[in-house]
Motif scaffolding. Sequence first.
Motif, PDB file in Angstrom:
ATOM      1  N   VAL A  33      10.980  19.312 -16.862  1.00 38.52           N
ATOM      2  CA  VAL A  33       9.190  19.268 -18.027  1.00 38.52           C
ATOM      3  C   VAL A  33      10.053  20.506 -18.669  1.00 38.52           C
ATOM      4  O   VAL A  33      10.290  20.223 -20.173  1.00 38.52           O
ATOM      5  N   TRP A  83      -0.713  27.469 -21.305  1.00 37.88           N
ATOM      6  CA  TRP A  83      -0.437  26.347 -22.755  1.00 37.88           C
ATOM      7  C   TRP A  83      -2.206  25.569 -22.956  1.00 37.88           C
ATOM      8  O   TRP A  83      -2.923  25.389 -23.501  1.00 37.88           O
ATOM      9  N   THR A  84      -2.712  24.590 -21.648  1.00 39.90           N
ATOM     10  CA  THR A  84      -4.085  24.496 -21.463  1.00 39.90           C
ATOM     11  C   THR A  84      -5.064  25.602 -22.467  1.00 39.90           C
ATOM     12  O   THR A  84      -6.197  25.051 -22.760  1.00 39.90           O
ATOM     13  N   ALA A 126       4.493  15.813 -29.732  1.00 46.06           N
ATOM     14  CA  ALA A 126       3.699  16.613 -29.344  1.00 46.06           C
ATOM     15  C   ALA A 126       4.073  17.737 -28.414  1.00 46.06           C
ATOM     16  O   ALA A 126       3.018  18.887 -28.411  1.00 46.06           O
ATOM     17  N   VAL A 152       2.098  26.017 -17.602  1.00 42.62           N
ATOM     18  CA  VAL A 152       1.395  25.092 -18.057  1.00 42.62           C
ATOM     19  C   VAL A 152      -0.424  25.686 -18.543  1.00 42.62           C
ATOM     20  O   VAL A 152      -0.986  24.717 -19.360  1.00 42.62           O
ATOM     21  N   VAL A 153      -0.982  26.281 -17.603  1.00 41.87           N
ATOM     22  CA  VAL A 153      -2.335  27.032 -17.794  1.00 41.87           C
ATOM     23  C   VAL A 153      -2.430  27.660 -18.707  1.00 41.87           C
ATOM     24  O   VAL A 153      -3.456  27.094 -19.981  1.00 41.87           O
ATOM     25  N   VAL A 165       3.129  22.117  -8.702  1.00 41.68           N
ATOM     26  CA  VAL A 165       2.808  21.271  -8.646  1.00 41.68           C
ATOM     27  C   VAL A 165       3.352  20.676 -10.214  1.00 41.68           C
ATOM     28  O   VAL A 165       2.906  19.491 -10.596  1.00 41.68           O
ATOM     29  N   LEU A 166       4.504  20.643 -10.657  1.00 42.90           N
ATOM     30  CA  LEU A 166       4.890  20.139 -12.579  1.00 42.90           C
ATOM     31  C   LEU A 166       6.219  19.264 -12.082  1.00 42.90           C
ATOM     32  O   LEU A 166       6.546  19.629 -10.859  1.00 42.90           O
ATOM     33  N   ARG A 167       6.389  18.485 -12.839  1.00 49.04           N
ATOM     34  CA  ARG A 167       7.755  17.668 -12.953  1.00 49.04           C
ATOM     35  C   ARG A 167       8.544  19.082 -13.008  1.00 49.04           C
ATOM     36  O   ARG A 167       8.642  20.009 -13.915  1.00 49.04           O
TER      37      ARG A 167
END
Lengths: 218, 218
Positions: free
Chosen positions: A162, A178-179, A131, A175-176, A157-159
């Motif tokens: 990652v 990617w979303t 994934a 990440v935004v 706010v992320l691990r």
Amino acid sequence: MPAMPSGTRARARAETSRAILDEAHRQLAEQGAAALSLRSVAREVGMVSSAVYRYVASRDELLTLLIVEAYDAVGERAEAARDTDAPPRDQWRAVWRAVRTWAREHPAEYALIYGSPVPGYAAPAETIPAAGRVGLVLAAIVAEHGDPGAGAGWPEVLRADVLPGLSPALAVPAVVAWTQLYGTVGFELFGQYENVVVDRDAYFDAVADAAATAVGLP
Amino acid sequence: MPAMPSGTRARARAETSRAILDEAHRQLAEQGAAALSLRSVAREVGMVSSAVYRYVASRDELLTLLIVEAYDAVGERAEAARDTDAPPRDQWRAVWRAVRTWAREHPAEYALIYGSPVPGYAAPAETIPAAGRVGLVLAAIVAEHGDPGAGAGWPEVLRADVLPGLSPALAVPAVVAWTQLYGTVGFELFGQYENVVVDRDAYFDAVADAAATAVGLP
DNA sequence: CAGCGAGCGAGAGCACTGCTCTCGCCATCG
DNA sequence: CGATGGCGAGAGCAGTGCTCTCGCTCGCTG
């Protein structure tokens, strides 16, 4: 037939497994995940339904296998689309387009992996590595060419571990982005843009470009 | 029983309809759309399965009814969350949060309307008005308080009449924001942020805020 | 090389699904 | 008051996932 010291059995098994997976794939593409039936796969492959259970523990496991294959397929496309010699923004756009193109070619597979979890949900652990592939490609581009200054203003706010190699400031906008990629593709695919967005190609490219800016690509 | 000139029949019908819908709702919430069975709804309501077909043409129609109710429910929440006296950014954030909260409270319903189309897809026409409500709330905020200057740089790719009262320049970023809202909620709900985003509340608020900036909210 | 065990396919069967059709009951309308 | 049409029940069809048992046969082992 020529002697086959061992392997005969194993080979037959591999072939049957492949045939089952292929037929399942075909049915998934043609009628969607909901219509995928173990019995009809068996019928098409030429065995009785109970025999399929020698290869696949349940219908859900079959779906899991298809999910992994789908993740790998789109991940491979994304990786292939990236030309590391091209300008960063071109790389970025190429990957975005590759995902969209794959999704439009394989709507049922896309729905399977990014739509609502099919039965009672709970994505099995074996799907996790597959994934992540697309995300990693995007992250790599950002890590290499993103301007960390673009990440100012985002909370952390992320691990931490990652997205290795990515400055923490840029990880959140990545990440935004990617979303946003999957949100946009999903909305187009599932008909939400019907009667709203006319020029889908231009719209998509514009979103990709805005995302590129957000992660600080030159 | 007291005389009931007519209405008796009609009332009984309405009550039975409601009971069927309620039970379907319950099953949807508990086990998801895939597990929703017309027969078990009938059983629970206390009739035989064939009788349910007097009220609902098919399982798909039942799902359509649930979809409309879900759209209306989330739309209502969004509308209620907007306090037109509050500062624009607060209105915006409140609506975003309302959608997210509703989604977390009703994951199965959310999956039903924003996940992959359940059977062979093709959302029926009767769902269209209900589907637009949240988008209209967002559009209204942008129309009233958005700075059209923020829309510079976006191509005009939308149908002209979709978002009445919204300057064409802002229409595209508004659609992007709308997409982003559902993409973010969907990713959280379907587990894509597992092991990635730690502080989901802060992450969500940050995305909402960035989107507010993108549509030119002061 | 003979023999035994494990892998495999077939078949029957259980419990469940969506959906159809027919049958009788009874409230409602003319 | 009598005909009609809405309604619930029941049986039935075709299909599903999954289980269990039965033999065949391949291929490793004594």
